[in-house]
Design an enzyme around this catalytic site. Structure first.
Site, PDB file in Angstrom:
ATOM      1  N   MET A  75       0.850  -1.189   0.000  1.00  0.00           N
ATOM      2  CA  MET A  75       0.000   0.000   0.000  1.00  0.00           C
ATOM      3  C   MET A  75       0.890   1.245   0.000  1.00  0.00           C
ATOM      4  SD  MET A  75      -3.413  -0.967   2.069  1.00  0.00           S
ATOM      5  CE  MET A  75      -2.800  -0.681   3.687  1.00  0.00           C
ATOM      6  N   LEU A 125       6.743   2.916   1.460  1.00  0.00           N
ATOM      7  CA  LEU A 125       7.691   1.806   1.514  1.00  0.00           C
ATOM      8  C   LEU A 125       8.817   2.087   2.507  1.00  0.00           C
ATOM      9  CD1 LEU A 125       7.994   0.937  -2.310  1.00  0.00           C
ATOM     10  CD2 LEU A 125       6.310   0.147  -0.626  1.00  0.00           C
ATOM     11  N   HIS A 126       9.215   1.020   3.218  1.00  0.00           N
ATOM     12  CA  HIS A 126      10.313   1.122   4.188  1.00  0.00           C
ATOM     13  C   HIS A 126      11.231  -0.076   4.002  1.00  0.00           C
ATOM     14  CE1 HIS A 126       7.928  -1.865   6.253  1.00  0.00           C
ATOM     15  NE2 HIS A 126       6.924  -1.016   6.405  1.00  0.00           N
ATOM     16  N   HIS A 164       9.729  -3.428   3.151  1.00  0.00           N
ATOM     17  CA  HIS A 164       9.337  -3.633   1.747  1.00  0.00           C
ATOM     18  C   HIS A 164      10.572  -3.886   0.874  1.00  0.00           C
ATOM     19  CE1 HIS A 164       5.873  -1.086   3.215  1.00  0.00           C
ATOM     20  NE2 HIS A 164       5.239  -2.110   2.694  1.00  0.00           N
ATOM     21  N   GLY A 203       4.990 -10.020   3.749  1.00  0.00           N
ATOM     22  CA  GLY A 203       5.721 -10.016   5.017  1.00  0.00           C
ATOM     23  C   GLY A 203       5.032 -10.887   6.053  1.00  0.00           C
ATOM     24  N   LEU A 253       9.016  -3.090  11.690  1.00  0.00           N
ATOM     25  CA  LEU A 253       8.793  -1.975  10.766  1.00  0.00           C
ATOM     26  C   LEU A 253       7.363  -2.022  10.243  1.00  0.00           C
ATOM     27  CD1 LEU A 253      12.021  -1.587   8.613  1.00  0.00           C
ATOM     28  CD2 LEU A 253      11.463  -0.677  10.861  1.00  0.00           C
TER      29      LEU A 253
HETATM   30  O1  PAF Z   1      -0.088  -5.852   3.521  1.00  0.00           O
HETATM   31  C1  PAF Z   1      -0.505  -4.901   2.822  1.00  0.00           C
HETATM   32  O2  PAF Z   1       0.181  -3.896   2.618  1.00  0.00           O
HETATM   33  C2  PAF Z   1      -1.900  -4.998   2.213  1.00  0.00           C
HETATM   34  O3  PAF Z   1      -2.793  -5.633   3.048  1.00  0.00           O
HETATM   35  C3  PAF Z   1      -1.889  -5.662   0.815  1.00  0.00           C
HETATM   36  C4  PAF Z   1      -1.452  -7.117   0.892  1.00  0.00           C
HETATM   37  C5  PAF Z   1      -0.970  -4.894  -0.114  1.00  0.00           C
HETATM   38  C6  PAF Z   1      -3.307  -5.644   0.227  1.00  0.00           C
HETATM   39  O4  PAF Z   1      -3.771  -4.347   0.096  1.00  0.00           O
END
Ligand code: PAF
Length: 299
Positions: free
Chosen positions: A44, A47-48, A51, A162, A199
């Protein structure tokens, strides 16, 4: 007919941003026809380093194009949750994807993903109502719906998530199996700050004082895991004792479960999970525990 790749669709030396699902799907099919593997890292945004680790993990297989999706999925937020204030930092997210050598960023709009709203959705089954699902009704239906759409659009060989969102990971494993998605779901260990805090994009909401309180979650899990050879009661007591030392955090649940989130076994592999509110920020974390068996190898 599959539209051939053009230089605007995919550049091996840089990250390409796609917004239109149908166009991305054509690019992916061309890449797969050209013999490339496709790995999906759904996010979503915001990012850190966690990710980054997912993107690195997605690159382990040779000849793979990594697609990072960036989409704040409204379907998985409850009416009183943080959809409006969820951190959005698209430009720096793309910079991170470029630095990690992801090939494609897929960043659709809400209208692209749900042109007629979301009338047909994926039901998560009973596990979707437990733990996080008990506190966030409808959350996992939203997650599984968007993830299944991403699987269909991107058609990855494997998809990387994750372990911090452990229940989400288990439900996605289940969905892939039950609905016959032809891909491997890969879970990547949680990346932590130096003091153990997992994180999370939501850590950005914490004040410096709340940040200090937040570390109690991982401290409680570690304390529980430390006494795992003494069994379930000892694990839960040790973790509870640590949580009780920080009355500023409001615990939603602390639970010991099996690795598939069924009942915890008496002996063997299990998972200790916690969720708590720190101010208005809700944080979750979990840890692997080996119950009733000494983890001292005696060697
Ligand atoms: O873990 C997340 O960031 C969200 O739940 C995902 C898997 C991208 C679905 O929107």
């Amino acid at each position: 007919m599959t539209k051939p790749l053009t230089k605007d669709d995919y550049r091996p030396d840089d990250v390409t941003v796609h917004r239109d699902p149908a166009r991305l799907n054509r690019v992916i099919r061309a890449l797969r026809n050209a013999g490339r593997n496709v790995a999906l890292v759904p996010t979503m945004g915001a990012l850190h380093a966690g990710h980054r680790q997912l993107i690195r993990e997605a690159q382990v297989m040779q000849n793979t194009v990594v697609v990072v999706s960036i989409f704040v999925n409204p379907l998985q937020f409850g009416p009183n949750e943080d959809l409006a204030k969820y951190p959005r930092q698209f430009e720096s997210d793309v910079d991170i994807c470029r630095a990690e050598r992801a090939g494609i960023v897929f960043a659709p709009s809400v209208e692209d993903m749900y042109p007629e709203g979301a009338q047909v959705t994926v039901h998560p089954g009973p596990l979707g109502d437990e733990l996080e699902g008990a506190v966030r009704p409808g959350h996992f239906e939203g997650v599984l719906t968007v993830v299944s759409k991403l699987f269909n659009i991107v058609q990855p060989t494997y998809a990387v998530f994750g372990q911090k969102d452990y229940q989400q990971l288990q439900l996605i494993h289940k969905m892939a199996r039950d609905l016959n998605f032809p891909l491997d779901v890969v879970g990547v260990p949680t990346v932590r700050e130096h003091d153990g805090l997992a994180l999370s994009s939501r850590n950005a909401y914490l004040t410096p004082e709340q940040r200090q309180h937040a570390v109690t979650l991982s401290a409680a899990l570690t304390a529980g895991a430390h006494v795992s050879s003494q069994g379930a009661d000892a694990v839960l007591k040790a973790a509870h004792d640590v949580l009780a030392q920080t009355p500023e955090i409001e615990v939603d649940y602390l639970e010991l479960r099996g690795v598939d989130l069924g009942p915890a076994p008496e002996n063997g592999d299990a998972r200790l999970l916690v969720a708590a509110r720190v101010g208005s920020t809700r944080l979750i974390d979990n840890i692997a525990v080996l119950l009733g068996e000494s983890d001292e190898k005696g060697e």
